[in-house]
Design a protein around this motif. Structure first.
Motif, mmCIF file in Angstrom:
data_model
loop_
_atom_site.group_PDB
_atom_site.id
_atom_site.type_symbol
_atom_site.label_atom_id
_atom_site.label_comp_id
_atom_site.label_asym_id
_atom_site.label_seq_id
_atom_site.Cartn_x
_atom_site.Cartn_y
_atom_site.Cartn_z
ATOM 1 N N PRO A 24 43.856 29.130 38.363
ATOM 2 C CA PRO A 24 44.370 29.712 37.109
ATOM 3 C C PRO A 24 43.878 31.135 36.871
ATOM 4 C CG PRO A 24 42.536 28.238 36.638
ATOM 5 C CD PRO A 24 42.805 28.127 38.121
ATOM 6 N N HIS A 25 42.942 31.605 37.704
ATOM 7 C CA HIS A 25 42.324 32.912 37.482
ATOM 8 C C HIS A 25 43.022 33.988 38.321
ATOM 9 C CE1 HIS A 25 39.319 30.677 35.369
ATOM 10 N NE2 HIS A 25 38.843 30.116 36.479
ATOM 11 N N PRO A 34 36.846 25.530 43.010
ATOM 12 C CA PRO A 34 37.384 25.098 41.713
ATOM 13 C C PRO A 34 36.497 25.462 40.520
ATOM 14 C CG PRO A 34 37.584 23.344 43.340
ATOM 15 C CD PRO A 34 36.760 24.424 43.978
ATOM 16 N N LEU A 35 35.194 25.648 40.750
ATOM 17 C CA LEU A 35 34.279 25.966 39.659
ATOM 18 C C LEU A 35 34.027 27.469 39.519
ATOM 19 C CD1 LEU A 35 31.616 23.122 40.118
ATOM 20 C CD2 LEU A 35 33.623 23.168 38.615
ATOM 21 N N TYR A 36 34.743 28.279 40.316
ATOM 22 C CA TYR A 36 34.548 29.726 40.233
ATOM 23 C C TYR A 36 34.939 30.253 38.853
ATOM 24 C CZ TYR A 36 35.500 34.714 40.845
ATOM 25 O OH TYR A 36 35.539 36.072 40.685
ATOM 26 N N SER A 37 34.105 31.136 38.301
ATOM 27 C CA SER A 37 34.367 31.735 36.988
ATOM 28 C C SER A 37 34.674 33.217 37.155
ATOM 29 C CB SER A 37 33.153 31.567 36.066
ATOM 30 O OG SER A 37 32.891 30.191 35.858
ATOM 31 N N PRO A 38 35.613 33.752 36.371
ATOM 32 C CA PRO A 38 35.943 35.176 36.441
ATOM 33 C C PRO A 38 34.746 36.034 36.065
ATOM 34 C CG PRO A 38 37.625 33.956 35.241
ATOM 35 C CD PRO A 38 36.462 33.036 35.414
ATOM 36 N N PRO A 39 34.760 37.330 36.392
ATOM 37 C CA PRO A 39 33.634 38.218 36.091
ATOM 38 C C PRO A 39 33.420 38.397 34.585
ATOM 39 C CG PRO A 39 35.499 39.463 36.907
ATOM 40 C CD PRO A 39 35.822 38.028 37.124
ATOM 41 N N MET A 71 34.900 43.429 41.415
ATOM 42 C CA MET A 71 36.071 42.675 40.969
ATOM 43 C C MET A 71 35.794 41.172 40.900
ATOM 44 S SD MET A 71 39.885 42.634 42.681
ATOM 45 C CE MET A 71 39.348 41.743 44.140
ATOM 46 N N THR A 72 35.103 40.643 41.904
ATOM 47 C CA THR A 72 34.881 39.198 41.986
ATOM 48 C C THR A 72 33.551 38.757 41.392
ATOM 49 O OG1 THR A 72 33.922 39.429 44.208
ATOM 50 C CG2 THR A 72 36.301 39.021 44.059
ATOM 51 N N GLN A 73 32.598 39.687 41.305
ATOM 52 C CA GLN A 73 31.251 39.418 40.782
ATOM 53 C C GLN A 73 30.639 38.200 41.482
ATOM 54 O OE1 GLN A 73 30.653 40.047 36.450
ATOM 55 N NE2 GLN A 73 29.375 38.213 36.478
ATOM 56 N N THR A 74 30.509 38.302 42.803
ATOM 57 C CA THR A 74 29.947 37.212 43.598
ATOM 58 C C THR A 74 28.776 37.707 44.436
ATOM 59 O OG1 THR A 74 31.533 37.680 45.383
ATOM 60 C CG2 THR A 74 32.132 35.952 43.791
#
Length: 308
Positions: A122-123, A181-186, A260-263
């Protein structure tokens, strides 16, 4: 000057490998390599590195014996570079892997995260990250085929395993976390995402522009080297400040991807890439200064303007 006799010694042990005599003084190093292969079949020319001293500079294939300080009876040192593979093969293997690995995790997350995983995140940042990653490695594949001109046709076979481990491993690492699935936007959402995305595209265009400029410096089939200068393309103006702006733009692209991804995965990939590209850029910078001094612009640094 009469005929030339050359003793070829192993650069590491100093033991004699072969003696090649009755050579014409105008014989180029490339022909000498073929004569060495006649006596030691496994040492095909691209596997040989010939030098005047065990740790001296590598002799270019086009250099001729009469221009070297050999006299009529000289000594050269040979370093066995090991089994070789074509640069094009290496690059295609290195870059196709990351492209496919990332796309598999993006398009088929259920293969990694389980059947209950969503097939589409959804992101927006997840989709833009896939676009950026795919664009970068697709560009590299196309540049390998249509743009790059290599001064050396091959590289050691062992490098393909090392390089694939690096590129393929980081592609899996990036894709795993960004498509999770648990990834959160920046933190700053769309503002941070679009800032990173636009900057990434600008840096990729800059990197491509530098590759085109470097290609144009070397006519097809030539090994000629020239000082790179800015052209009418504004992206090449970075040549005013650094010797290797292609690396500068690439570091900028992956730094933008990380923003952009903040990872953590993106930050580590950017850091490791920067360290390796800095080593390459410093070596290239030293080579430019050595070969083109005193004409080489003094204001230039290797990869970071005014710093490195």
């Amino acid at each position: 000057m009469g005929s030339v006799r050359v003793d070829v010694l192993d650069a590491k042990s100093g033991r004699k490998l072969v003696t090649v005599d009755r050579l014409d003084p105008t014989t180029p190093v490339s022909s000498l390599k073929h004569l060495i292969q006649r006596q030691i079949p496994k040492l095909y020319p691209s596997r040989q590195s010939l030098r005047l001293e065990p740790r001296g500079r590598v002799l270019a294939d086009e250099e001729v014996l009469q221009d070297l300080p050999l006299g009529s009876d000289g000594t050269l040192y040979l370093r066995d570079l090991g089994p070789q593979v074509a640069w094009t093969t290496v690059f295609l293997t290195e870059y196709a892997g990351p492209l496919l690995i990332y796309l598999v995790l993006y398009l088929r997350p259920a293969l990694i995260y389980g059947a209950s995983s969503r097939s589409s995140s959804p992101h927006l940042v997840v989709h833009l990250a896939c676009l950026c990653h795919s664009l970068h490695f697709a560009k590299r594949l196309l540049e390998t085929v249509f743009v790059h001109r290599f001064s050396h046709g091959t590289m050691p076979l062992r490098n393909i395993f090392k390089n694939c481990f690096y590129y393929w491993g980081f592609a899996a690492y990036l894709a795993y976390y960004i498509n999770h699935p648990l990834y959160s936007p920046p933190m700053y959402r769309e503002k941070q995402v679009f800032l990173g995305f636009i900057t990434f595209l600008i840096c990729e265009l800059g990197n491509f522009s530098i590759h085109l400029a470097l290609r144009d410096l070397r006519p097809a089939g030539s090994k000629a080297r020239k000082i790179p200068y800015p052209t009418r393309n504004p992206f090449t103006w970075l040549f005013k400040l650094v010797s290797c702006p292609n690396y500068t733009y690439e570091v900028g692209a992956w730094l933008s991807f990380t923003i952009m991804t903040q990872t953590l995965a993106g930050a580590l990939f950017t850091l490791v890439g920067f360290l390796q590209m800095s080593v390459w850029a410093l070596g290239k910078h030293r080579s430019y200064k050595r070969d083109f001094s005193p004409q080489y612009p003094r204001v230039r640094t290797a990869i970071l303007p005014f710093l490195l």
